[in-house]
Scaffold this motif. Structure first.
Motif, PDB file in Angstrom:
ATOM      1  N   GLN A  35      -4.548  -3.703  -2.506  1.00 43.62           N
ATOM      2  CA  GLN A  35      -3.781  -3.680  -1.266  1.00 43.62           C
ATOM      3  C   GLN A  35      -4.693  -4.033  -0.104  1.00 43.62           C
ATOM      4  OE1 GLN A  35      -0.204  -2.608  -0.861  1.00 43.62           O
ATOM      5  NE2 GLN A  35      -0.534  -3.455  -2.901  1.00 43.62           N
ATOM      6  N   PRO A  36      -4.204  -4.796   0.885  1.00 47.48           N
ATOM      7  CA  PRO A  36      -4.999  -4.969   2.099  1.00 47.48           C
ATOM      8  C   PRO A  36      -5.165  -3.619   2.785  1.00 47.48           C
ATOM      9  CG  PRO A  36      -2.756  -5.749   2.426  1.00 47.48           C
ATOM     10  CD  PRO A  36      -2.877  -5.432   0.969  1.00 47.48           C
ATOM     11  N   VAL A  37      -6.334  -3.360   3.293  1.00 47.52           N
ATOM     12  CA  VAL A  37      -6.631  -2.058   3.888  1.00 47.52           C
ATOM     13  C   VAL A  37      -6.649  -2.194   5.402  1.00 47.52           C
ATOM     14  CG1 VAL A  37      -8.315  -0.186   4.080  1.00 47.52           C
ATOM     15  CG2 VAL A  37      -7.931  -1.320   1.871  1.00 47.52           C
ATOM     16  N   ALA A  38      -5.758  -1.450   6.058  1.00 41.85           N
ATOM     17  CA  ALA A  38      -5.714  -1.430   7.517  1.00 41.85           C
ATOM     18  C   ALA A  38      -6.721  -0.424   8.039  1.00 41.85           C
ATOM     19  CB  ALA A  38      -4.314  -1.076   7.989  1.00 41.85           C
ATOM     20  N   THR A  39      -7.423  -0.804   9.077  1.00 40.45           N
ATOM     21  CA  THR A  39      -8.396   0.103   9.694  1.00 40.45           C
ATOM     22  C   THR A  39      -7.948   0.599  11.057  1.00 40.45           C
ATOM     23  OG1 THR A  39      -9.594  -1.795  10.604  1.00 40.45           O
ATOM     24  CG2 THR A  39     -10.326  -0.941   8.459  1.00 40.45           C
ATOM     25  N   SER A  40      -7.036  -0.142  11.710  1.00 38.14           N
ATOM     26  CA  SER A  40      -6.513   0.295  13.007  1.00 38.14           C
ATOM     27  C   SER A  40      -5.221  -0.455  13.282  1.00 38.14           C
ATOM     28  CB  SER A  40      -7.522   0.038  14.138  1.00 38.14           C
ATOM     29  OG  SER A  40      -7.759  -1.348  14.288  1.00 38.14           O
ATOM     30  N   ALA A  41      -4.499   0.022  14.292  1.00 41.29           N
ATOM     31  CA  ALA A  41      -3.248  -0.629  14.672  1.00 41.29           C
ATOM     32  C   ALA A  41      -2.982  -0.382  16.143  1.00 41.29           C
ATOM     33  CB  ALA A  41      -2.086  -0.104  13.837  1.00 41.29           C
ATOM     34  N   SER A  42      -2.316  -1.345  16.767  1.00 41.10           N
ATOM     35  CA  SER A  42      -1.924  -1.222  18.158  1.00 41.10           C
ATOM     36  C   SER A  42      -0.624  -1.973  18.368  1.00 41.10           C
ATOM     37  CB  SER A  42      -3.011  -1.789  19.079  1.00 41.10           C
ATOM     38  OG  SER A  42      -2.602  -1.741  20.438  1.00 41.10           O
ATOM     39  N   SER A  43       0.353  -1.319  18.946  1.00 46.81           N
ATOM     40  CA  SER A  43       1.656  -1.919  19.176  1.00 46.81           C
ATOM     41  C   SER A  43       2.224  -2.466  17.872  1.00 46.81           C
ATOM     42  CB  SER A  43       1.564  -2.989  20.264  1.00 46.81           C
ATOM     43  OG  SER A  43       2.850  -3.447  20.621  1.00 46.81           O
ATOM     44  N   LEU A  44       2.408  -3.787  17.757  1.00 50.87           N
ATOM     45  CA  LEU A  44       2.993  -4.388  16.563  1.00 50.87           C
ATOM     46  C   LEU A  44       1.954  -5.063  15.670  1.00 50.87           C
ATOM     47  CD1 LEU A  44       5.476  -4.155  18.592  1.00 50.87           C
ATOM     48  CD2 LEU A  44       6.430  -6.105  17.374  1.00 50.87           C
ATOM     49  N   THR A  45       0.704  -4.679  15.807  1.00 50.68           N
ATOM     50  CA  THR A  45      -0.376  -5.390  15.132  1.00 50.68           C
ATOM     51  C   THR A  45      -1.267  -4.443  14.333  1.00 50.68           C
ATOM     52  OG1 THR A  45      -0.415  -6.988  16.938  1.00 50.68           O
ATOM     53  CG2 THR A  45      -2.320  -6.959  15.469  1.00 50.68           C
ATOM     54  N   PHE A  46      -1.526  -4.819  13.070  1.00 52.88           N
ATOM     55  CA  PHE A  46      -2.523  -4.140  12.249  1.00 52.88           C
ATOM     56  C   PHE A  46      -3.809  -4.941  12.250  1.00 52.88           C
ATOM     57  CE2 PHE A  46       1.234  -2.277  10.121  1.00 52.88           C
ATOM     58  CZ  PHE A  46       0.856  -0.941  10.116  1.00 52.88           C
ATOM     59  N   THR A  47      -4.947  -4.245  12.216  1.00 56.07           N
ATOM     60  CA  THR A  47      -6.240  -4.878  12.002  1.00 56.07           C
ATOM     61  C   THR A  47      -6.751  -4.470  10.635  1.00 56.07           C
ATOM     62  OG1 THR A  47      -6.730  -4.856  14.368  1.00 56.07           O
ATOM     63  CG2 THR A  47      -8.588  -5.150  12.857  1.00 56.07           C
ATOM     64  N   LEU A  48      -7.102  -5.451   9.817  1.00 58.46           N
ATOM     65  CA  LEU A  48      -7.564  -5.195   8.464  1.00 58.46           C
ATOM     66  C   LEU A  48      -9.075  -5.053   8.427  1.00 58.46           C
ATOM     67  CD1 LEU A  48      -5.274  -7.709   6.520  1.00 58.46           C
ATOM     68  CD2 LEU A  48      -4.780  -5.373   7.297  1.00 58.46           C
ATOM     69  N   GLN A  49      -9.599  -4.692   7.249  1.00 61.04           N
ATOM     70  CA  GLN A  49     -11.031  -4.417   7.112  1.00 61.04           C
ATOM     71  C   GLN A  49     -11.901  -5.591   7.533  1.00 61.04           C
ATOM     72  OE1 GLN A  49     -11.294  -3.118   2.988  1.00 61.04           O
ATOM     73  NE2 GLN A  49     -11.970  -1.083   3.629  1.00 61.04           N
ATOM     74  N   ASP A  50     -11.414  -6.806   7.284  1.00 64.37           N
ATOM     75  CA  ASP A  50     -12.224  -7.983   7.622  1.00 64.37           C
ATOM     76  C   ASP A  50     -12.022  -8.446   9.059  1.00 64.37           C
ATOM     77  OD1 ASP A  50      -9.712  -9.059   7.551  1.00 64.37           O
ATOM     78  OD2 ASP A  50     -10.131 -10.585   6.032  1.00 64.37           O
ATOM     79  N   GLY A  51     -11.279  -7.670   9.839  1.00 63.34           N
ATOM     80  CA  GLY A  51     -11.047  -8.003  11.232  1.00 63.34           C
ATOM     81  C   GLY A  51      -9.810  -8.838  11.486  1.00 63.34           C
ATOM     82  N   THR A  52      -9.139  -9.279  10.422  1.00 59.86           N
ATOM     83  CA  THR A  52      -7.927 -10.069  10.568  1.00 59.86           C
ATOM     84  C   THR A  52      -6.808  -9.223  11.157  1.00 59.86           C
ATOM     85  OG1 THR A  52      -8.526 -11.415   8.666  1.00 59.86           O
ATOM     86  CG2 THR A  52      -6.225 -11.453   9.334  1.00 59.86           C
ATOM     87  N   GLU A  53      -6.029  -9.812  12.040  1.00 62.66           N
ATOM     88  CA  GLU A  53      -4.865  -9.135  12.613  1.00 62.66           C
ATOM     89  C   GLU A  53      -3.601  -9.673  11.964  1.00 62.66           C
ATOM     90  OE1 GLU A  53      -5.366  -9.895  16.817  1.00 62.66           O
ATOM     91  OE2 GLU A  53      -6.196  -7.886  17.099  1.00 62.66           O
TER      92      GLU A  53
END
Length: 463
Positions: A35-53
């Protein structure tokens, strides 16, 4: 509230999880593929471990109705945790649960007079099942032991909820553990695929009501506790609003046989369909005796669900002394304080109006962008709850909905892809259910990704 701009779509595309690779190094049981791992989120956007939004187009599963990182909700959570973090509902009440119950009942247009708050949608359905049983036992009719629901339908993942629902892929493994006599099913309303030639929506609804009446007479109305239905069917059919006249016709049958009407608004309620309660948006004035809610109630910030009951049910239960159902975290003060703040923000910021407007916009733009595209059978929904039904054979591996979901992920958008949405086996559908704070520009961006991904998936299938 000013919407936060969505991120620029990633280029090159994300690498999606492989359908065949195995998880290594994960401490979690649930998934057999990475599974892609989310490290943070803001509004309608997730940030994944590699920094991808990546854009959240479905709120988890129609849950995150206010997006991530809302500071007002975090503050309400913190203040309540500091003031009163927990008390056991059998020993003491608490202010947030009383306030939340009053807020919801006051806005139910007279449908509900009391509430109880639990921890998940499945738990709310279990509570509704037990409440139906207690109601009839207290009324001196203990022979009432049947529940009628619909097929396909999904009402949760615990054993009682699985028995009420009927999605074979989720249910069949547990069949030996489910009651073979207590739960019965009639067809779910699927007008576009199931109506007879020249049969109007109201005539189709009357036919389904007649089938329900026949099932009630077969079982004996004196033996039936309740009829369960989602106002807008979510996971089972891929977002299916009822045809015109459906709930008035169903209600006439149910009320005529003195059976309780239970509406499952776990996925469709709490503003998702453009009104606080889903039945207010689609049931043409019909009100349930019992209603289950969850998901958007806590907006993903806490795990909370609830049931709301009308005066008829409340009077019988309270005259008996108490509701004979209890859970350790029932009416949890932090959960209720957060849910109340969610409801207050939705009302204060007039987000239900935005839900209606942006939902209409989304479906209009999808219909325009997908006009003439092979495999697109239907685009439907209510509020910010939209389904796209696709035609593709069930023999595909992976299934077509999963392919489109993966393509959307490659293009930077999270959606749900569902299979078996016609009869439990055939049928493919996509579900889009973004946060209520979404802007017109953000809707158009999501639609652009969806159209691009569907067209690419269709082209690959036809190649």
């Amino acid at each position: 509230m000013s919407p936060i701009a969505l991120p620029t779509l990633p280029t090159p595309p994300l690498s999606p999880p492989s359908f065949t690779s195995k998880v290594t190094g994960s401490a979690l049981l649930h998934h057999a593929t990475p599974q892609p791992v989310a490290t943070s989120a803001s509004s309608l956007t997730f940030t994944l471990q590699d920094g991808t939004e990546i854009i959240d187009g479905v709120g988890g599963a129609a849950v995150a109705c206010l997006g991530a990182g809302n500071t007002e909700i975090v503050q309400a959570m913190t203040e309540q945790a500091t003031k009163l973090s927990y008390c056991y509902h059998q020993l003491m009440g608490n202010e947030p649960s009383e306030q939340l119950g009053k807020f919801l009942c006051d806005r139910s247009q007279g449908a509900f007079v009391s509430a109880a708050f639990l921890n998940s949608g499945s738990e709310a359905i279990e509570a509704a099942i037990k409440l139906c049983r207690q109601y009839w036992v207290e009324k001196g009719q203990p022979q009432r032991k049947y529940i009628i629901a619909r097929f396909p339908s999904y009402h949760g993942n615990t054993l009682g909820a699985l028995a009420v629902g009927n999605i074979p892929a989720r249910r069949d493994m547990y069949t030996p553990l489910l009651s073979t006599t207590a739960f019965h099913h009639v067809p779910s309303p699927t007008y576009l695929r199931s109506h007879l030639p020249d049969e109007s929506e109201t005539s189709y609804s009357a036919r389904l009501a007649s089938e329900l009446d026949a099932k009630i007479r077969e079982l004996g109305p004196e033996n039936i506790m309740a009829f369960f239905a989602e106002p807008v069917v979510g996971a089972a059919l891929g977002v299916m609003p009822p045809p015109s006249g459906y709930f008035p016709a169903i209600s006439k049958v149910v009320r005529g046989h003195d059976i309780l009407l239970v509406m499952d608004e776990v996925m469709s309620g709490m503003g998702r369909c453009g009104s606080l309660f889903a039945h207010q948006a689609v049931a043409e004035g019909i009100k349930p005796d019992i209603c289950a809610i969850a998901k958007g109630l806590g907006a993903g910030y806490v795990t909370i669900s609830g049931i709301l009951v009308g005066d008829k049910v409340q009077r019988v239960v309270k005259q008996a002394g108490q509701w004979k159902s209890s859970h350790t975290y029932q009416n949890h003060p932090i959960n209720c304080a957060v849910a109340l703040k969610v409801c207050q923000i939705v009302e204060r910021d007039q987000l239900l109006q935005n839900v209606r407007q942006r939902g209409d916009q989304m479906r209009a733009e999808l219909r325009d962008g997908l006009k003439g595209v092979q495999r697109v059978f239907d685009i439907r929904g209510k509020g910010l709850f939209t389904g796209i039904e696709l035609d593709a054979p069930s023999s595909l591996s992976p299934r077509f909905a999963a392919r489109v979901k993966e393509k959307c992920f490659q293009n930077g958008l999270l959606i749900l892809g569902l299979s078996g949405t016609i009869d439990g086996k055939e049928g493919e559908a996509l579900v889009i259910a973004p946060a209520y704070i979404i802007s017109a520009e953000q809707v158009s961006q999501m639609v652009s990704v969806l159209v691009k991904s569907i067209k690419a998936s269709v082209s690959e299938l036809e190649a």
